[in-house]
Write a protein that holds these residues in place. Structure first.
Motif, mmCIF file in Angstrom:
data_model
loop_
_atom_site.group_PDB
_atom_site.id
_atom_site.type_symbol
_atom_site.label_atom_id
_atom_site.label_comp_id
_atom_site.label_asym_id
_atom_site.label_seq_id
_atom_site.Cartn_x
_atom_site.Cartn_y
_atom_site.Cartn_z
ATOM 1 N N LYS A 39 0.832 -1.217 0.000
ATOM 2 C CA LYS A 39 0.000 0.000 0.000
ATOM 3 C C LYS A 39 0.860 1.258 0.000
ATOM 4 C CE LYS A 39 -3.994 -2.265 2.122
ATOM 5 N NZ LYS A 39 -4.818 -2.444 3.340
ATOM 6 N N LYS A 42 2.281 1.621 -3.487
ATOM 7 C CA LYS A 42 1.222 2.072 -4.385
ATOM 8 C C LYS A 42 1.049 3.587 -4.275
ATOM 9 C CE LYS A 42 -2.452 1.824 -7.059
ATOM 10 N NZ LYS A 42 -2.359 1.486 -8.491
ATOM 11 N N LYS A 79 -2.936 -7.732 -5.070
ATOM 12 C CA LYS A 79 -3.574 -7.427 -6.358
ATOM 13 C C LYS A 79 -4.981 -6.873 -6.163
ATOM 14 C CE LYS A 79 -3.492 -10.039 -9.907
ATOM 15 N NZ LYS A 79 -3.568 -11.189 -10.854
ATOM 16 N N ALA A 80 -5.719 -7.529 -5.276
ATOM 17 C CA ALA A 80 -7.111 -7.138 -5.058
ATOM 18 C C ALA A 80 -7.231 -5.764 -4.423
ATOM 19 C CB ALA A 80 -7.803 -8.187 -4.177
ATOM 20 N N GLU A 81 -6.306 -5.439 -3.505
ATOM 21 C CA GLU A 81 -6.440 -4.192 -2.745
ATOM 22 C C GLU A 81 -5.666 -3.014 -3.333
ATOM 23 O OE1 GLU A 81 -5.942 -4.655 1.467
ATOM 24 O OE2 GLU A 81 -6.926 -6.622 1.500
ATOM 25 N N THR A 82 -4.681 -3.281 -4.180
ATOM 26 C CA THR A 82 -3.903 -2.163 -4.754
ATOM 27 C C THR A 82 -4.006 -2.084 -6.269
ATOM 28 O OG1 THR A 82 -1.847 -3.406 -5.107
ATOM 29 C CG2 THR A 82 -2.207 -2.459 -2.908
ATOM 30 N N GLY A 83 -4.358 -3.192 -6.902
ATOM 31 C CA GLY A 83 -4.432 -3.207 -8.365
ATOM 32 C C GLY A 83 -3.083 -3.401 -9.034
ATOM 33 N N MET A 84 -2.016 -3.515 -8.249
ATOM 34 C CA MET A 84 -0.692 -3.702 -8.835
ATOM 35 C C MET A 84 -0.487 -5.148 -9.270
ATOM 36 S SD MET A 84 2.094 -1.500 -6.630
ATOM 37 C CE MET A 84 1.702 -2.261 -5.053
ATOM 38 N N ASP A 105 1.305 -12.487 -11.787
ATOM 39 C CA ASP A 105 1.326 -11.881 -13.122
ATOM 40 C C ASP A 105 2.650 -12.013 -13.854
ATOM 41 O OD1 ASP A 105 -1.382 -10.375 -13.059
ATOM 42 O OD2 ASP A 105 -0.421 -9.813 -11.168
#
Length: 366
Positions: A39, A42, A79-84, A105
């Protein structure tokens, strides 16, 4: 020479920065640590891909070797909480299968794995039919063919999103670096395969956070395509490689201070002047090679004279005299001692080789 048909690195993910920045902790220690670090990274707005060590191959047994499969669940939450996008190292086919199942990924092959073609081939076989970016770290030892071989194995498995990671090489010599940069190896790879992206890992080259900015800038100056830097929410408390990790805030500042230069310029005056200087270098290079050939002709005559008079090839006192005189002269001309010694060692090795060949020849009868 085989040319890799590589998917451009800026097409790997929706938002790839310039340079591509992969960052995150050396090891995934806990869910809290993984998410908190992610986080913060991000928030910097500079990180393209989040990394964390899930399986940690350690030099000696008994050290923390990662949480394994359970840590993949933490990456899924990142991935779910930051989109990275997220990435981790894999060393076996089982690692590949579990990472793919968890939706990782991007994967990378570590230095200890690259050194073993059997292991790389196992990973490549597990990736057949899979479209995923793969990174290949250089082997622990400075072996360019082994590095390229690892890349070729993945390429032959159908991987087209592929890049090399330059993380330095082990050396018996003590220096300021954990792993010697040996930039000439990365440059040789770039020269042979200009189509292949190279990402630099300053954390493993440096082994301490104080030198990371220096190596990162050097990477950018050499037109490398990205950086992989270890970042931890609390580096002092890190379970592995604490000295080489930086906080997300420090990482953001480091990246913000990098000077990004262009590989080419459209300035006509600049291009003209650069071409003139390059022509001057070409002339000097030709002259150096010519003089080196003349030197070797004299070396061969010395070899014949030694052979005919039963004198050994190696004469240490003479070599020590050459080193002392040439090093002093080179320093007066502002050439580094390290460069001078390496150049003289190379010349000396070739001289020894030529004289050895002559020693094994029979003298021509008059």
């Amino acid at each position: 020479m085989k040319v890799f048909d590589i998917t451009p690195i800026n097409e790997w993910f929706p938002s790839v920065g310039n340079p591509l920045l992969i960052a995150g902790p050396c090891s995934a220690e806990s869910e809290e640590q993984v998410l908190a670090t992610a986080k913060e990274l991000k928030r910097t707005g500079k990180v393209s891909v989040y990394r964390a060590g899930v399986w940690k191959p350690r030099t000696r047994p008994g050290e923390f070797e990662g949480h394994g499969t359970i840590a993949l669940e933490w990456l899924k939450k990142v991935k779910a909480e930051t989109g990275m996008p997220v990435t981790c190292e894999v060393a076996t086919a089982k690692h590949v299968e579990e990472a793919l199942e968890a939706g990782v990924d991007m994967l990378w092959v570590g230095a200890r794995t690259t050194v073993n073609p059997f292991s790389v081939q196992e990973i490549a076989d597990a990736l057949k039919g899979v479209d995923i970016p793969m990174l290949v770290k250089n082997p622990v030892n400075p072996d360019l063919s082994l590095w390229i071989g690892g890349i070729e194995r993945l390429y032959n498995a159908g991987i087209r999103k592929i890049a090399a990671i330059h993380r330095g090489f082990s050396s018996f010599e003590k220096s300021a670096f954990r792993n010697e940069p040996m930039w000439e190896m990365a440059i040789a790879l770039k020269t042979q395969h200009p189509e292949l992206p190279i990402i630099v890992d300053p954390s493993h080259i440096c082994g301490n956070r104080e030198l990371i900015s220096y190596i990162s800038q050097k990477a950018m100056d050499l037109d490398m395509q990205g950086l992989m830097i270890e970042s931890h929410i609390n580096p002092a408390a890190a379970w592995t490689d604490a000295k080489q990790q930086v906080t997300p805030e420090a990482l953001s500042k480091l990246i913000g201070n990098l000077t990004l230069r262009k590989a080419e310029s459209e300035n006509i005056e600049f291009v003209s002047k650069l071409e003139q200087l390059r022509q001057n270098i070409d002339k000097l290079d030709d002259l150096i090679i010519q003089k080196m050939a003349e030197r070797m002709q004299i070396v061969e005559k010395i070899g014949e004279y030694k052979r005919d008079n039963d004198v050994t090839i190696l004469q240490v006192n003479r070599w020590e005299e050459i080193i002392a005189k040439r090093t002093a002269f080179a320093q007066a001309l502002n050439l580094s001692e390290n460069f001078t010694h390496r150049l003289l060692d190379l010349i000396h090795s070739e001289s020894i080789r030529r004289q050895t060949d002559i020693m094994n020849e029979k003298p021509v009868e008059q």
